[in-house]
Design a protein around this motif. Sequence first.
Motif, PDB file in Angstrom:
ATOM      1  N   TYR A 295     -57.690 -86.182  70.332  1.00  0.00           N
ATOM      2  CA  TYR A 295     -56.509 -86.231  71.194  1.00  0.00           C
ATOM      3  C   TYR A 295     -56.435 -85.075  72.178  1.00  0.00           C
ATOM      4  N   THR A 296     -57.054 -83.948  71.865  1.00  0.00           N
ATOM      5  CA  THR A 296     -56.985 -82.823  72.795  1.00  0.00           C
ATOM      6  C   THR A 296     -58.185 -82.765  73.732  1.00  0.00           C
TER       7      THR A 296
ATOM      8  N   LEU B  55     -51.643 -82.774  77.527  1.00  0.00           N
ATOM      9  CA  LEU B  55     -50.351 -82.879  76.866  1.00  0.00           C
ATOM     10  C   LEU B  55     -50.021 -81.602  76.098  1.00  0.00           C
ATOM     11  N   LEU B  56     -51.013 -81.002  75.483  1.00  0.00           N
ATOM     12  CA  LEU B  56     -50.836 -79.778  74.716  1.00  0.00           C
ATOM     13  C   LEU B  56     -51.482 -78.610  75.457  1.00  0.00           C
TER      14      LEU B  56
ATOM     15  N   THR C 252     -57.306 -72.167  74.382  1.00  0.00           N
ATOM     16  CA  THR C 252     -56.126 -72.424  75.211  1.00  0.00           C
ATOM     17  C   THR C 252     -56.575 -72.885  76.591  1.00  0.00           C
ATOM     18  N   LEU C 253     -55.765 -73.709  77.189  1.00  0.00           N
ATOM     19  CA  LEU C 253     -56.090 -74.257  78.517  1.00  0.00           C
ATOM     20  C   LEU C 253     -55.542 -73.387  79.610  1.00  0.00           C
TER      21      LEU C 253
END
Length: 89
Positions: free
Chosen positions: A62-63, A68-69, A88-89
């Motif tokens: 999902y990531t 989204l996160l 982390t993005l």
Amino acid sequence: MNQILFPLIIVNVLESHGSEDKPLTISEIADLINRQYIPFTDRKQVINRSTVARTLESLVMYTEVGNLLNFRAQERGTVKKKRYFLTTL
């Protein structure tokens, strides 16, 4: 403990104890969770390794796409010894 909380607890453990330099195995994650939350239950085990594995597979999937996160769960290692960490993005 309610099973809905498991992904949040796993993410919390990965944020606190895992890094790209030292990713965590499924067993290490399960052990950390069990040691931390066992005083609050009447069971011998809070979470087992298969639940951690299923949840991590979903988190990675999902990531991988979308934003989204604010983090991305990533896996390294071999088929027999997968290791996980967050970026982390």
